[in-house]
Scaffold this motif. Structure first.
Motif, PDB file in Angstrom:
ATOM      1  N   ASN A  40      -5.899   1.518  -9.298  1.00 36.47           N
ATOM      2  CA  ASN A  40      -4.701   0.740  -8.949  1.00 36.47           C
ATOM      3  C   ASN A  40      -3.497   1.193  -9.777  1.00 36.47           C
ATOM      4  OD1 ASN A  40      -3.243  -1.113  -7.484  1.00 36.47           O
ATOM      5  ND2 ASN A  40      -3.757  -2.849  -8.821  1.00 36.47           N
ATOM      6  N   TYR A  66      -1.048   8.064  -5.759  1.00 37.96           N
ATOM      7  CA  TYR A  66      -1.515   6.682  -5.836  1.00 37.96           C
ATOM      8  C   TYR A  66      -3.041   6.687  -5.966  1.00 37.96           C
ATOM      9  CZ  TYR A  66      -2.684   1.927  -4.514  1.00 37.96           C
ATOM     10  OH  TYR A  66      -3.206   0.647  -4.481  1.00 37.96           O
ATOM     11  N   ARG A  88      -6.184   4.411  -5.747  1.00 39.80           N
ATOM     12  CA  ARG A  88      -6.594   3.086  -5.296  1.00 39.80           C
ATOM     13  C   ARG A  88      -7.655   2.489  -6.214  1.00 39.80           C
ATOM     14  NH1 ARG A  88      -5.094   1.662  -0.163  1.00 39.80           N
ATOM     15  NH2 ARG A  88      -4.038   3.255   1.070  1.00 39.80           N
ATOM     16  N   ASP A  89      -8.543   3.366  -6.757  1.00 42.32           N
ATOM     17  CA  ASP A  89      -9.615   2.844  -7.590  1.00 42.32           C
ATOM     18  C   ASP A  89      -9.075   2.219  -8.869  1.00 42.32           C
ATOM     19  OD1 ASP A  89     -11.449   3.702  -5.728  1.00 42.32           O
ATOM     20  OD2 ASP A  89     -11.680   5.680  -6.684  1.00 42.32           O
ATOM     21  N   SER A 134       0.836  -1.188   0.000  1.00 39.48           N
ATOM     22  CA  SER A 134       0.000   0.000   0.000  1.00 39.48           C
ATOM     23  C   SER A 134       0.869   1.235   0.000  1.00 39.48           C
ATOM     24  CB  SER A 134      -0.905   0.017   1.234  1.00 39.48           C
ATOM     25  OG  SER A 134      -1.771  -1.095   1.220  1.00 39.48           O
TER      26      SER A 134
END
Length: 879
Positions: free
Chosen positions: A73, A68, A70-71, A32
């Protein structure tokens, strides 16, 4: 077509930029990422989760801003972005890593640096996350390697390229060159480039493939190939075809060769040179090379079945009566240890004209007096210590001119030399030297030379020569038979014998001692002594050709032994006077005196003088203990050598030196005035009781200029019997020119066969016109040629004098003029050469040749040699 590479060296260099504002390390596993403010925490997390993973399995991302998503990636970095993975570095304005499909998208000034230093740039990169596979727009790749000439930079470019598995890059509509782009106009085409529908660079195979390729020079296409490949510039050796070679001569017609190089293994290779000649057919050449831990060898062979034998003169003036012709040569060099090594150079030729007629490269080939070529075969063993030397070799000489009669050339089986120096024992001290020489020489026929004008055109011809020549050339030109040899019986003053038929062995041993003393007044005293012993074993061949002709001078039947012992004592004295003149330099004047006492020389009338033919008396051997050049003659009697030497050196760097002296036969018989079979000492300047004067003057105003002159002057009238001068000037770096001028003149020595004075002048210059263009060359003027043309032909050949009426003094004997262009990727040279040769007519003709060499660095080179002579070559027919 496959272009091989026979000699190339390569190294690689690494490049890395490291300006870091913020950094995030991203492992290839599931990690992460936080925002820029938590970059350090992310790094810690990555380090913990990577565990035992190596540094090469991690992706290091550096940039001014990292985001970054997240949705989606994805990880996006911008602002001086740098990614490092597996030894590769990717730099760009913006990079996006899609973790879902493992793709990296880089845009804006994209630059990737390989571990080997190759730099690839483009407008847009789309790669896998390990940078090994993907597509590149506006692709440009630069690779720096090294070859035999030094560093070389190669450049690839294409509108679009594809990278596969990190090993293969395909350039669509690509170009390849080793030339730098023009700084003022980068869009201008380089000096040369290869354009192809596809250029494929395979790093694993280290090859470059070209499909539908065109070679352009200055933007102009000069050749097209559907397909070929070349080694990567970093490859040292690679199997494949080498650059083609072209040839054209009157006797051979037009010819072309496409050599093939086979790298059999790292320690051996084979090169084939198949050549087709339009007039003579197929010539095959091959060269095999192999290296061992202690040395290496090579074997060269060539052969042809001639299709047109009439292109060459009939024997004995050419190989017109031969269909099969060829040669085998081998060379080897091996080290036994750090002090001892051995080797060989052996050449076996079908005939004396083969190498020259077919332009065969030969390491055994040599030319003497600019005219008479020969091939030398030898095998040797050599040892070298700190103060010792050993050399043993056997030698065979093969004459390669029609004027050579092989029976008159000697064979040496073997010659051995040993030299050892040691410190003298107490209480005598000084230096003790031991010398040993053994020589065994054989010859089938006695070799004569005439010391008169008659027969100068054919001094070495075999019996029957006078009857064959008119038949070979027709009676229209040579209506009168040419005499073979005037020395039917040896006559002192009219003949010299260059070598006797038979087998002759000599063993020589010498022990010497010398020691230098310097007294309180600065005087230098050097006493010396030596003892020399020689044994001559003569086995005269009673059936040998022409030995009968010298029976009135030397025994020529059966065996004969001659012994000689030569003891000597001597003293050399020097007294330097030194004056320091401040800014005018330090001046040294040094008188030198030397005296040597020994008995008279004996036995010289009963031996075959084989190794003391040459005797040049000048300043370099004024104070030699024995001025003969070899062992067969030994200087005897009491001789004194005197001279004065001057040296100067200034603080500004100006230096100079001078030497002047004379030699005197004080008592006993003068060896240089004693006539042997060669009249060795006649006209040498040493053949009278008081010798000629010899001197030398050398001046060096700076390290860029020098002048040296030396001469031999008559003892009575100071006439110039020999003179040499050379001036050398190097104007660099102030002006890009270096030049030299050499002049030499030697008076006639008719007793030794030199009927006319020998005089020549050789200017030479090298001029760097620009950083890329240079011109240079030299011209040798034969200033005595007109004397021989005026007299020799008229006397020896009668009406032939009317054919060649040249009487100008400035006859050009040899010329070498070259124009060269050289830059980082191209070498082009054009040379014009002229040199004399002894043609089949017996006269010295001039061979004129143009050599053109073009090298496209990393791609190959081509050589073209064209003779433009109108005269008849040695062994070549006029028809």
């Amino acid at each position: 077509m496959i272009l091989g590479q026979r000699n190339r060296h390569g190294v690689s260099m690494g490049v890395r930029r490291s300006t870091v504002v913020a950094a995030v390390a991203l492992a290839l596993g599931s990690v992460s990422l936080t925002t820029l403010a938590r970059a350090q925490t992310a790094n810690d997390l990555i380090a913990r989760k990577a565990g035992a993973q190596s540094d090469k399995s991690r992706l290091l991302v550096e940039g001014r801003e990292i985001v970054y998503n997240r949705d989606k990636n994805t990880v996006a970095a911008s602002g001086d972005v740098e990614l490092n993975y597996g030894g590769r570095t990717l730099q760009a304005d913006r990079v996006t890593l899609d973790r879902t499909n493992g793709r990296v998208h880089a845009t804006g000034n994209v630059r990737m640096i390989e571990a080997n230093g190759t730099v690839t740039t483009g407008d847009r990169f789309e790669l896998t996350d390990d940078f090994r596979t993907g597509f590149i727009d506006s692709l440009r790749s630069v690779q720096e390697t090294r070859d035999a000439q030094g560093p070389v930079v190669t450049r690839f470019s294409a509108p679009r390229g594809e990278r596969v598995d990190g090993q293969t890059t395909t350039f669509q509509n690509g170009t390849y060159t080793a030339c730098e782009p023009c700084r003022d106009n980068p869009e201008r085409p380089p000096l040369w480039q290869v354009k192809a529908a596809r250029v494929i660079h395979n790093n694993e195979e280290r090859r470059i493939y070209y499909e539908n390729a065109t070679i352009e020079v200055a933007g102009v296409p000069i050749g097209f190939w559907p397909y070929f490949w070349t080694p990567d510039p970093s490859v040292k050796r690679e199997s494949g075809f080498l650059a083609p070679r072209y040839i054209h001569t009157k006797a051979l017609g037009y010819g072309a060769a496409i050599p093939y190089f086979w790298a059999i293994s790292p320690d051996k290779d084979l090169t084939l040179y198949p050549t087709f000649h339009s007039r003579q057919g197929f010539l095959m050449q091959a060269e095999y090379r192999q290296r061992f831990h202690t040395g290496g060898l090579n074997i060269r062979a060539a052969g042809i079945a001639q299709q047109d034998e009439d292109a060459f003169l009939p024997g004995p003036y050419g190989a017109g009566d031969r269909r099969w012709r060829g040669s085998i040569e081998t060379t080897g060099r091996f080290n036994i240890n750090e002090n001892w090594h051995y080797g060989w150079d052996v050449a076996l030729l079908s005939d004396k004209w083969f190498l020259q007629n077919y332009k065969i490269r030969s390491e055994s080939f040599a030319a003497t007096n600019y005219v008479l070529p020969e091939s030398t075969s030898q095998a040797f063993l050599r040892g070298q210590g700190d103060r010792s030397f050993f050399d043993m070799r056997a030698m065979y000489f093969q004459g390669l001119s029609f004027a050579d009669w092989q029976k008159q050339l000697p064979g040496i089986t073997p010659v051995i030399d040993y030299d050892k120096r040691v410190n003298g024992p107490d209480p005598i001290g000084g230096e003790v030297r031991f010398q040993f020489n053994f020589a065994n020489i054989n010859r089938a026929a006695t070799q004569f030379s005439s010391t008169s004008i008659a027969n100068r055109a054919y001094p070495y011809a075999p019996p029957g020569f006078q009857s064959v020549l008119p038949t070979a050339y027709g009676t229209g030109l040579y209506g009168t038979a040419i005499p073979y040899e005037s020395c039917a019986v040896f006559q002192r003053g009219a003949c010299i014998v260059n070598g006797l038929a038979g087998n002759f062995a000599r063993v020589s041993a010498e022990a010497s001692w010398r020691r230098r003393f310097i007294d309180d007044a600065g005087q230098t005293w050097t006493p010396f002594a030596y003892l020399r012993a020689d044994g001559f074993f003569n086995n005269f061949d009673g059936d040998g050709y022409q030995n009968y002709a010298v029976t009135n001078f030397i025994r020529t039947q059966g065996n004969d032994f001659v012994g000689r012992v030569m003891p000597a004592v001597g003293l050399e004295y020097r007294y330097p006077f030194v004056a320091d003149a401040g800014r005018y330099g330090v001046h040294t004047v040094q008188p030198i005196g030397q005296i040597i006492a020994r008995p008279n020389e004996t036995g010289y009338r009963r031996i075959a003088n084989e190794d003391a033919h040459s005797l040049v008396y000048d300043d370099s051997n004024l104070f030699d203990w024995d001025k003969f050049s070899g062992y067969d003659r030994a200087e005897g009697g009491v001789r004194a050598n005197v001279g004065i030497q001057y040296n100067v050196a200034t603080p500004s760097g100006w230096t100079g030196s001078a030497l002047f002296g004379q030699s005197y036969q004080v008592a006993g018989h003068n060896s240089f005035g004693a006539a042997d079979l060669l009249n060795t000492g006649a006209g040498s300047g040493l053949d009278s009781r008081a010798s000629d004067f010899v001197g030398r003057v050398q001046v060096n105003p700076s390290e860029n200029f020098s002048l040296i002159t030396r001469g031999r002057f008559g003892k009575d009238d100071f006439s110039v019997n020999g003179f040499e001068a050379q001036a050398v000037a190097n104007f660099k770096p102030f002006f890009p020119i270096a030049a030299s001028l050499t002049y030499a003149r030697y008076e006639a020595q008719p007793q030794q066969g030199y009927l006319y004075r020998r005089e020549g002048l050789r200017p030479a210059v090298a001029w760097d016109i620009t950083p890329n263009w240079s011109i240079g060359g030299s011209v040798l003027f034969d200033l005595d040629r007109y004397l021989e043309l005026r007299d020799t032909y008229a006397t020896a050949l009668g009406g032939l004098a009317a054919i060649d009426k040249r009487t100008e003094r400035w006859t050009v004997a040899q010329t070498n003029i070259g124009l060269t262009y050289r830059d980082e990727c191209t070498t082009l040279s054009v040379n014009y050469l002229t040199s004399p040769r002894l043609a089949a007519t017996g006269m010295r003709d001039t061979d004129r040749t143009v050599l053109v060499r073009l090298e496209l660095r990393t791609l190959g080179q081509s050589n073209v040699s064209q003779s433009i002579s109108t005269t008849t070559a040695d062994g070549i027919a006029t028809r």
